[in-house]
Design a protein around this motif. Structure first.
Motif, PDB file in Angstrom:
ATOM      1  N   LEU A 355      -8.722 -38.149  45.071  1.00  0.00           N
ATOM      2  CA  LEU A 355      -9.171 -38.548  46.411  1.00  0.00           C
ATOM      3  C   LEU A 355      -7.992 -38.675  47.368  1.00  0.00           C
ATOM      4  O   LEU A 355      -8.090 -38.305  48.546  1.00  0.00           O
ATOM      5  CB  LEU A 355      -9.931 -39.870  46.326  1.00  0.00           C
ATOM      6  N   LEU A 356      -6.880 -39.183  46.864  1.00  0.00           N
ATOM      7  CA  LEU A 356      -5.700 -39.347  47.715  1.00  0.00           C
ATOM      8  C   LEU A 356      -5.132 -37.991  48.127  1.00  0.00           C
ATOM      9  O   LEU A 356      -4.810 -37.772  49.307  1.00  0.00           O
ATOM     10  CB  LEU A 356      -4.646 -40.163  46.967  1.00  0.00           C
ATOM     11  N   LEU A 357      -5.027 -37.072  47.175  1.00  0.00           N
ATOM     12  CA  LEU A 357      -4.537 -35.737  47.512  1.00  0.00           C
ATOM     13  C   LEU A 357      -5.481 -35.036  48.485  1.00  0.00           C
ATOM     14  O   LEU A 357      -5.043 -34.315  49.383  1.00  0.00           O
ATOM     15  CB  LEU A 357      -4.378 -34.899  46.235  1.00  0.00           C
ATOM     16  N   SER A 358      -6.783 -35.243  48.285  1.00  0.00           N
ATOM     17  CA  SER A 358      -7.762 -34.661  49.202  1.00  0.00           C
ATOM     18  C   SER A 358      -7.548 -35.187  50.617  1.00  0.00           C
ATOM     19  O   SER A 358      -7.571 -34.422  51.593  1.00  0.00           O
ATOM     20  CB  SER A 358      -9.182 -34.995  48.728  1.00  0.00           C
ATOM     21  N   GLU A 359      -7.346 -36.492  50.733  1.00  0.00           N
ATOM     22  CA  GLU A 359      -7.144 -37.096  52.058  1.00  0.00           C
ATOM     23  C   GLU A 359      -5.885 -36.536  52.715  1.00  0.00           C
ATOM     24  O   GLU A 359      -5.887 -36.199  53.904  1.00  0.00           O
ATOM     25  CB  GLU A 359      -7.038 -38.618  51.914  1.00  0.00           C
ATOM     26  N   GLN A 362      -6.603 -32.871  53.792  1.00  0.00           N
ATOM     27  CA  GLN A 362      -7.488 -32.745  54.951  1.00  0.00           C
ATOM     28  C   GLN A 362      -6.793 -33.177  56.239  1.00  0.00           C
ATOM     29  O   GLN A 362      -6.975 -32.554  57.285  1.00  0.00           O
ATOM     30  CB  GLN A 362      -8.750 -33.576  54.729  1.00  0.00           C
ATOM     31  N   ARG A 363      -6.005 -34.223  56.151  1.00  0.00           N
ATOM     32  CA  ARG A 363      -5.337 -34.725  57.350  1.00  0.00           C
ATOM     33  C   ARG A 363      -4.224 -33.782  57.816  1.00  0.00           C
ATOM     34  O   ARG A 363      -3.784 -33.862  58.965  1.00  0.00           O
ATOM     35  CB  ARG A 363      -4.755 -36.117  57.101  1.00  0.00           C
ATOM     36  N   ASN A 364      -3.770 -32.922  56.931  1.00  0.00           N
ATOM     37  CA  ASN A 364      -2.647 -32.056  57.267  1.00  0.00           C
ATOM     38  C   ASN A 364      -3.012 -30.574  57.241  1.00  0.00           C
ATOM     39  O   ASN A 364      -2.123 -29.709  57.230  1.00  0.00           O
ATOM     40  CB  ASN A 364      -1.477 -32.326  56.307  1.00  0.00           C
ATOM     41  N   GLY A 365      -4.304 -30.299  57.247  1.00  0.00           N
ATOM     42  CA  GLY A 365      -4.754 -28.922  57.404  1.00  0.00           C
ATOM     43  C   GLY A 365      -4.485 -28.005  56.237  1.00  0.00           C
ATOM     44  O   GLY A 365      -4.371 -26.786  56.416  1.00  0.00           O
ATOM     45  N   VAL A 366      -4.372 -28.548  55.033  1.00  0.00           N
ATOM     46  CA  VAL A 366      -4.181 -27.700  53.853  1.00  0.00           C
ATOM     47  C   VAL A 366      -5.505 -27.033  53.515  1.00  0.00           C
ATOM     48  O   VAL A 366      -6.539 -27.698  53.454  1.00  0.00           O
ATOM     49  CB  VAL A 366      -3.683 -28.523  52.651  1.00  0.00           C
ATOM     50  N   GLU A 367      -5.487 -25.733  53.307  1.00  0.00           N
ATOM     51  CA  GLU A 367      -6.715 -24.991  53.037  1.00  0.00           C
ATOM     52  C   GLU A 367      -6.486 -23.939  51.969  1.00  0.00           C
ATOM     53  O   GLU A 367      -5.361 -23.478  51.766  1.00  0.00           O
ATOM     54  CB  GLU A 367      -7.221 -24.305  54.310  1.00  0.00           C
ATOM     55  N   VAL A 368      -7.579 -23.555  51.315  1.00  0.00           N
ATOM     56  CA  VAL A 368      -7.589 -22.388  50.437  1.00  0.00           C
ATOM     57  C   VAL A 368      -8.277 -21.278  51.218  1.00  0.00           C
ATOM     58  O   VAL A 368      -9.421 -21.430  51.643  1.00  0.00           O
ATOM     59  CB  VAL A 368      -8.346 -22.678  49.123  1.00  0.00           C
ATOM     60  N   SER A 369      -7.585 -20.180  51.433  1.00  0.00           N
ATOM     61  CA  SER A 369      -8.110 -19.111  52.274  1.00  0.00           C
ATOM     62  C   SER A 369      -9.248 -18.375  51.573  1.00  0.00           C
ATOM     63  O   SER A 369      -9.421 -18.469  50.352  1.00  0.00           O
ATOM     64  CB  SER A 369      -7.000 -18.119  52.624  1.00  0.00           C
ATOM     65  N   SER A 370     -10.010 -17.628  52.351  1.00  0.00           N
ATOM     66  CA  SER A 370     -11.104 -16.843  51.782  1.00  0.00           C
ATOM     67  C   SER A 370     -10.573 -15.791  50.826  1.00  0.00           C
ATOM     68  O   SER A 370     -11.205 -15.485  49.807  1.00  0.00           O
ATOM     69  CB  SER A 370     -11.915 -16.186  52.906  1.00  0.00           C
ATOM     70  N   GLN A 371      -9.392 -15.233  51.138  1.00  0.00           N
ATOM     71  CA  GLN A 371      -8.795 -14.252  50.234  1.00  0.00           C
ATOM     72  C   GLN A 371      -8.412 -14.893  48.910  1.00  0.00           C
ATOM     73  O   GLN A 371      -8.618 -14.312  47.828  1.00  0.00           O
ATOM     74  CB  GLN A 371      -7.555 -13.610  50.874  1.00  0.00           C
ATOM     75  N   ALA A 408     -10.619 -26.268  43.447  1.00  0.00           N
ATOM     76  CA  ALA A 408      -9.884 -27.534  43.387  1.00  0.00           C
ATOM     77  C   ALA A 408      -8.475 -27.441  42.799  1.00  0.00           C
ATOM     78  O   ALA A 408      -7.540 -27.996  43.383  1.00  0.00           O
ATOM     79  CB  ALA A 408     -10.712 -28.573  42.625  1.00  0.00           C
ATOM     80  N   PRO A 409      -8.252 -26.780  41.641  1.00  0.00           N
ATOM     81  CA  PRO A 409      -6.883 -26.764  41.103  1.00  0.00           C
ATOM     82  C   PRO A 409      -5.876 -26.123  42.056  1.00  0.00           C
ATOM     83  O   PRO A 409      -4.768 -26.632  42.228  1.00  0.00           O
ATOM     84  CB  PRO A 409      -7.034 -25.949  39.807  1.00  0.00           C
ATOM     85  N   LEU A 410      -6.248 -25.007  42.690  1.00  0.00           N
ATOM     86  CA  LEU A 410      -5.334 -24.370  43.634  1.00  0.00           C
ATOM     87  C   LEU A 410      -5.117 -25.264  44.853  1.00  0.00           C
ATOM     88  O   LEU A 410      -3.997 -25.369  45.366  1.00  0.00           O
ATOM     89  CB  LEU A 410      -5.892 -23.007  44.068  1.00  0.00           C
ATOM     90  N   TYR A 411      -6.186 -25.915  45.307  1.00  0.00           N
ATOM     91  CA  TYR A 411      -6.069 -26.815  46.449  1.00  0.00           C
ATOM     92  C   TYR A 411      -5.061 -27.922  46.142  1.00  0.00           C
ATOM     93  O   TYR A 411      -4.204 -28.255  46.963  1.00  0.00           O
ATOM     94  CB  TYR A 411      -7.432 -27.412  46.774  1.00  0.00           C
ATOM     95  N   GLU A 412      -5.157 -28.468  44.946  1.00  0.00           N
ATOM     96  CA  GLU A 412      -4.226 -29.533  44.572  1.00  0.00           C
ATOM     97  C   GLU A 412      -2.783 -29.043  44.601  1.00  0.00           C
ATOM     98  O   GLU A 412      -1.896 -29.712  45.128  1.00  0.00           O
ATOM     99  CB  GLU A 412      -4.548 -30.062  43.172  1.00  0.00           C
ATOM    100  N   GLU A 413      -2.545 -27.864  44.028  1.00  0.00           N
ATOM    101  CA  GLU A 413      -1.179 -27.347  43.996  1.00  0.00           C
ATOM    102  C   GLU A 413      -0.652 -27.104  45.402  1.00  0.00           C
ATOM    103  O   GLU A 413       0.534 -27.304  45.679  1.00  0.00           O
ATOM    104  CB  GLU A 413      -1.133 -26.055  43.179  1.00  0.00           C
ATOM    105  N   LYS A 414      -1.526 -26.692  46.323  1.00  0.00           N
ATOM    106  CA  LYS A 414      -1.091 -26.467  47.700  1.00  0.00           C
ATOM    107  C   LYS A 414      -0.758 -27.796  48.387  1.00  0.00           C
ATOM    108  O   LYS A 414       0.183 -27.865  49.185  1.00  0.00           O
ATOM    109  CB  LYS A 414      -2.177 -25.704  48.472  1.00  0.00           C
ATOM    110  N   VAL A 415      -1.517 -28.845  48.067  1.00  0.00           N
ATOM    111  CA  VAL A 415      -1.193 -30.165  48.621  1.00  0.00           C
ATOM    112  C   VAL A 415       0.142 -30.647  48.064  1.00  0.00           C
ATOM    113  O   VAL A 415       0.986 -31.194  48.792  1.00  0.00           O
ATOM    114  CB  VAL A 415      -2.311 -31.183  48.322  1.00  0.00           C
TER     115      VAL A 415
END
Length: 524
Positions: A355-359, A362-371, A408-415
């Protein structure tokens, strides 16, 4: 729609939602008008069937569909009106006494996500332990590669076998004079000193020559997988067909060319790159542990119990499956059972960090692209049979929860990468041994320091307890995707007014994975 809050305790919320009968009836009437021009009935021209007859013919199905729609929209409206962020899909129940023509009363129960203060990224400091790859390490890797690539050639018939030589043998094993299953083979290669066979077997064949026959006696280990052989003494009649000696593989240009490369320098360059990649992976593990430990130490907020329970169930199922593969499954289960409380704490930590990594993301515009998402789906589809891969991709496209889990796993690594960029990082050169020791020291500290650790990177040191690392694998990934994964799925609300057919349909839509290949039986 009337909403009455009935529970407001911590993160738990419950509401009674009343949907007026007139709203449901109005929706049905509008739907009748919409479909009437398409209905055909004997005695009436197309599109001229009276609305009352359409309603009489299709009323039950229309009522069910419209009730499902109204329930779904009412739950979504509740979320918007009360500004609720559900942790998991709400539980929605329709009053058992509901009848057509009456108000519909719903009970909606859920747990909400906690309000998390924006984490301050100021002053975040991390130490990066860097391992330079030396020429000696490259030469050592080259020597191991040459050793693994060695071949054997027939020796003179007078040659006595020594450790490192290869024998081609036939053997027949007996316990109490009776042959046993799996104790007989022909033309079996065995490198003396490899430890492939049970203790004592290879040692007794040192010194044999081609054509020798020898009876050896060994005792099966107490932890041997076959129950009928544990601790039993056995005799093996061995016939030596050949003694073979290793052909030296000199690590030179010719050796490199035999591997499909142009030169020894190119081979050394590849080996150096592999060693650098391994070291970089260890460095990232150590840095990530620091980062997550700092985040966990600085943030303590309540987490939804149902999310923790779901996370623990996932951990527990994985541990039980792994225990079943152990040589002594009962002992493995007992050991993990003794540490059940530890795994529950790990589950809570995983949820909180997620939840903390998600917050932060989201607050810093981290995204997983469609590609990137398309690539993830293609990679995940490879675990299915070729004919089912397109079905799997289509399933993921239509299921927000499936997308979130995959992302989710890729999102976490990007955060995590985002936080690495924000941190003040100081580098320090260390040896590989010092880096591994630092990782072990982290394990011995909190014991719960990482979000995505591998099974070899986790304390405690006891064998079965080391499975905690597998429990903590992808520690935050399940929650790091954020609120998109928490929104109630559209079909979920239908449970209030229909059977479990939707769930069954979902199960049927998802293709089955390829059957797992059976593991080969080990000689030991």
């Amino acid at each position: 729609m009337q909403i009455v809050e009935t529970t407001n305790e911590g993160l738990k919320r419950a509401y009674k939602v009343t949907i007026p009968a007139k709203d449901i009836a109005s929706r049905i009437d509008n739907e009748v008008k919409r479909i009437a021009p398409q209905v055909q009935m004997p005695g009436f021209r197309p599109g001229k069937v009276p609305a009352n007859l359409v309603k009489k013919m299709h009323g039950e199905a229309l009522h069910s569909d419209m009730l499902n729609t109204v329930v779904r929209e009412s739950v979504d409206g509740l979320m918007r009106e009360k500004q609720l962020r559900p942790a998991l899909q709400p539980k929605v129940d329709l009053d058992q006494g509901y009848e057509e023509g009456k108000d519909a009363e719903l009970t909606v129960e859920l747990e909400i996500l906690p309000n998390i203060e924006a984490p301050s990224l100021e002053g975040l400091a991390l130490e990066k332990l860097v391992v330079p790859v030396s020429d000696e390490q490259v030469d050592e890797a080259l020597a191991k590669l040459a050793e693994n690539q060695k071949s054997f050639k027939d020796a003179a018939k007078t040659k006595k076998a020594a450790e490192g030589d290869q024998l081609i043998i036939d053997f027949v094993g007996r316990v109490d004079g009776t042959e046993f299953e799996g104790g007989k083979a022909e033309d079996t290669p065995l490198e003396l000193g490899s430890g492939r066979f049970i203790p004592g077997f290879e040692d007794q064949l040192v010194g044999v020559k081609t054509g020798d026959k020898k009876t050896i006696t060994v005792t099966f280990p107490e932890d041997y997988p076959a129950e009928n052989l544990k601790g039993k003494e056995a005799e093996f009649d061995v016939t030596v067909q050949k003694v073979r000696v290793a052909s030296d593989e000199a690590p030179d240009d010719e050796f490199a060319k035999s591997l499909g490369l142009e030169s020894l320098d190119q081979l050394k360059g590849l080996l150096r790159g592999q060693l650098e990649q391994e070291s970089a992976g260890l460095t990232r593990t150590q840095m990530k542990r620091q980062l997550l430990d700092k985040l966990a130490a600085d943030h303590d907020f309540p987490v939804p119990p149902t999310m923790c329970e779901a996370e623990f169930d996932q951990i527990w199922q994985q541990l039980q499956a792994e225990a079943a593969q152990e040589e002594n499954p009962d002992a493995a289960r007992e050991e993990i059972e003794a540490e059940k409380d530890d795994y529950q704490r790990i589950a809570e930590r995983r949820v909180r960090l997620g939840l903390l990594l998600s917050e932060i993301g989201q607050r810093n515009g981290v995204e997983v692209s469609s590609q990137e998402m398309a690539m993830l789906m293609q990679q995940a589809a490879q675990q299915y049979r070729p004919e089912d891969r397109e079905r799997f991709i289509e399933y993921v496209r239509n299921e927000p929860m499936a997308q979130a889990q995959l992302r989710a796993p890729l999102y976490e690594e990007k955060v995590v990468d985002f936080l690495f960029d924000k941190a003040e990082v100081t580098e320090r050169e260390v040896t590989r041994e010092e880096l591994e020791a630092a990782i072990e020291a982290d394990e011995g500290g909190s014991g719960e320091s990482s979000a995505q650790e591998s099974a070899t990177e986790e304390k405690p040191k006891k064998k079965a307890a080391a499975k905690k690392s597998a429990a903590k694998d992808e520690e935050a990934a399940g929650e790091a995707e954020g609120e998109e994964a928490k929104k109630p799925a559209k079909k979920a609300s239908k449970k209030a007014a229909s059977s479990d057919d939707d769930a069954d349909a979902d199960a049927e839509d998802k293709p089955a994975k390829k059957p797992a290949a059976k593991k080969a039986a080990a000689k030991k």
